[in-house]
Design a protein around this motif. Sequence first.
Motif, PDB file in Angstrom:
ATOM      1  N   LEU A  38       5.057   1.773  -3.360  1.00 21.10           N
ATOM      2  CA  LEU A  38       4.230   1.200  -2.295  1.00 21.10           C
ATOM      3  C   LEU A  38       5.106   0.426  -1.309  1.00 21.10           C
ATOM      4  O   LEU A  38       6.219   0.025  -1.630  1.00 21.10           O
ATOM      5  N   GLY A  80       2.899   7.275   1.445  1.00 16.28           N
ATOM      6  CA  GLY A  80       3.615   8.539   1.273  1.00 16.28           C
ATOM      7  C   GLY A  80       2.739   9.769   1.382  1.00 16.28           C
ATOM      8  O   GLY A  80       1.535   9.685   1.619  1.00 16.28           O
ATOM      9  N   ASP A  81       3.381  10.951   1.188  1.00 17.43           N
ATOM     10  CA  ASP A  81       2.684  12.225   1.258  1.00 17.43           C
ATOM     11  C   ASP A  81       2.378  12.735  -0.158  1.00 17.43           C
ATOM     12  O   ASP A  81       2.569  12.021  -1.139  1.00 17.43           O
ATOM     13  N   ASP A  82       1.908  13.971  -0.216  1.00 17.78           N
ATOM     14  CA  ASP A  82       1.567  14.625  -1.475  1.00 17.78           C
ATOM     15  C   ASP A  82       2.730  14.572  -2.473  1.00 17.78           C
ATOM     16  O   ASP A  82       2.541  14.288  -3.660  1.00 17.78           O
ATOM     17  N   LEU A 129       4.987   9.392  -7.825  1.00 18.15           N
ATOM     18  CA  LEU A 129       4.340   8.164  -8.329  1.00 18.15           C
ATOM     19  C   LEU A 129       3.607   8.470  -9.637  1.00 18.15           C
ATOM     20  O   LEU A 129       3.758   7.747 -10.639  1.00 18.15           O
ATOM     21  N   HIS A 155       3.324  11.159  -3.791  1.00 21.47           N
ATOM     22  CA  HIS A 155       2.236  10.856  -4.723  1.00 21.47           C
ATOM     23  C   HIS A 155       2.485  11.490  -6.093  1.00 21.47           C
ATOM     24  O   HIS A 155       2.267  10.860  -7.129  1.00 21.47           O
ATOM     25  N   ARG A 156       3.001  12.737  -6.067  1.00 18.47           N
ATOM     26  CA  ARG A 156       3.314  13.385  -7.350  1.00 18.47           C
ATOM     27  C   ARG A 156       4.401  12.607  -8.089  1.00 18.47           C
ATOM     28  O   ARG A 156       4.346  12.443  -9.309  1.00 18.47           O
ATOM     29  N   ALA A 201       0.842  -1.195   0.000  1.00 20.36           N
ATOM     30  CA  ALA A 201       0.000   0.000   0.000  1.00 20.36           C
ATOM     31  C   ALA A 201       0.875   1.242   0.000  1.00 20.36           C
ATOM     32  O   ALA A 201       2.069   1.183   0.308  1.00 20.36           O
ATOM     33  N   PHE A 202       0.268   2.364  -0.346  1.00 19.48           N
ATOM     34  CA  PHE A 202       0.980   3.641  -0.441  1.00 19.48           C
ATOM     35  C   PHE A 202       0.888   4.367   0.900  1.00 19.48           C
ATOM     36  O   PHE A 202      -0.212   4.560   1.428  1.00 19.48           O
TER      37      PHE A 202
END
Lengths: 314, 314
Positions: free
Chosen positions: A122, A100-102, A108, A105-106, A97-98
């Motif tokens: 993940l 992380g933060d914002d 990714l 996410h960017r 699962a993910f």
Amino acid sequence: MTITEPTTVSTALDRARAALRATLLEDRVLIDLGSPGLYGRTGVFEHVYAAVDTAAVRSMADLQSSVLRFPPVEPLAAFERTDYIASFPDLAASISAFTGDDRAHRALLAARERGERWESFLEPADLMLAPAVCHPVYGLVTGTIPQQGLWFDIVGDSFRREPSLDPMRLQAFHMHEFVHIGTPDSAKEHRDGRIPAMRSLLEGFGLEIDVVPANDPFFGRVGKILARNQVEASLKYEFVTPVYGDAGEATAISSANLHEDHFGTSFSITTADGETAHSACLAFGLERITIALFAAHGTDPASWPADVRRALAL
Amino acid sequence: MTITEPTTVSTALDRARAALRATLLEDRVLIDLGSPGLYGRTGVFEHVYAAVDTAAVRSMADLQSSVLRFPPVEPLAAFERTDYIASFPDLAASISAFTGDDRAHRALLAARERGERWESFLEPADLMLAPAVCHPVYGLVTGTIPQQGLWFDIVGDSFRREPSLDPMRLQAFHMHEFVHIGTPDSAKEHRDGRIPAMRSLLEGFGLEIDVVPANDPFFGRVGKILARNQVEASLKYEFVTPVYGDAGEATAISSANLHEDHFGTSFSITTADGETAHSACLAFGLERITIALFAAHGTDPASWPADVRRALAL
């Protein structure tokens, strides 16, 4: 994507499997989801599937088992106690699962935009897909069990990572299992005493049934020895039916298993006499029985023989 | 392990959630599996759960929807077409499997023996846990739909990675969804026309219900804007009930959703007039309704009010 069947050499068995798969898809019993061994199921499939399950439950009603249901995922800690990864690594499936933060996410999404795989963003989530529906029950039964033993009625999702074009071999499927935990004698009696009734239930569905000693698909070179030992000790019997006629071996659609003290030892379960508990499990493969019925009688249940329809209360 | 609730500061809401969780575990409605938001379910839970599901299906019987069932996992390719990872990365869950040989397996087991994590020996399997049960249906409906539109009855597993000690927030749960794909008008009618019936069904279960505009839990800073837009466009209504009384906001147990052309565009679905199809989905959260019933009426269904038992045909 590994596919267990060869795609270039076409044997009689390959052709028989492809023909059944094509019929089930064309007649809208199953729906192709674009990944081998994963299907959508339509109303006609569900209708027969529910009838099979109801008949299986009725055949075990006198056991008065405790009902337990589990989610399709299980905690890693519970999975580890069964030692499944030692015996069946190729069938196991872990979940990530993910976290992380914002900003992560960017990154990714940027990798995804470039057409790269993004799973490396993940982290392992300490969860596994449940490979066997009865596994979670042993972790719940700790310490000393009552004198008469325990009976459980468990139905749930199994996931085994073996992509295949054989419609009898799904990656995600359901087993309805009737588990007993007790003494060596009562476990053996639970396993052996029920075999005739299970056989006659399945024969009542109009299926040709043989009961044969079998082994689990242990992995690798050591696994070959474990599998031979399992057969020699008569720990597993399978109810097999010739879905593909003479083109290949008959396929297991149910099983009757003696675990001896395997789970009793791993999960520290003892009998009232202070001995390590033994266990046994009667398992109905719900999708396999259902598909075997379509293979044997055709894809329109309204046209099935009257005695089969009666046995299934269709 | 991330737990969404604080464990040190105890608010009135935390205490209310902990009290409900303790009651459900002590009274053997749910069984702790050792991971937040994953439970075993006993016979009494399953009895009420099946009654809720049957009542939900009966309330939608006139739609004559096509029955579809899907496995708890979906191919990565299908998952990607919904863009879920862009909006809800923190809830997504990917699956990895072992593809190595005997030698790689020995290395995995040696790492495990040393107490190290062994997930790095696995590879992404091109599968995701299904986060929403209606997602697979859009991939199956390609091209032009019939003039009158399509209706589907879908029940299946959802997995969302949000470990929580709130028994109303599970990681693995089931939704029963009634999906319509059609024109902008017919989609809106499917969503809005059924809201009074859904409300009265849930109120008939003896639950206090409010219907409120809502948003999905979009991730991150951009997500806050998406969530606000969703509320302003009135795309999602939730049926909420005050499980924790005055201690916290009421909890959603069902929803009525208008997707507009979101899935029609992503999956290239067109109406008979050549326009992009719209879709809408009515969703019953089966575990949430069931647990709300135990919270409202106690853990012994035999003692529930006569009208509630009648509404559920218990």
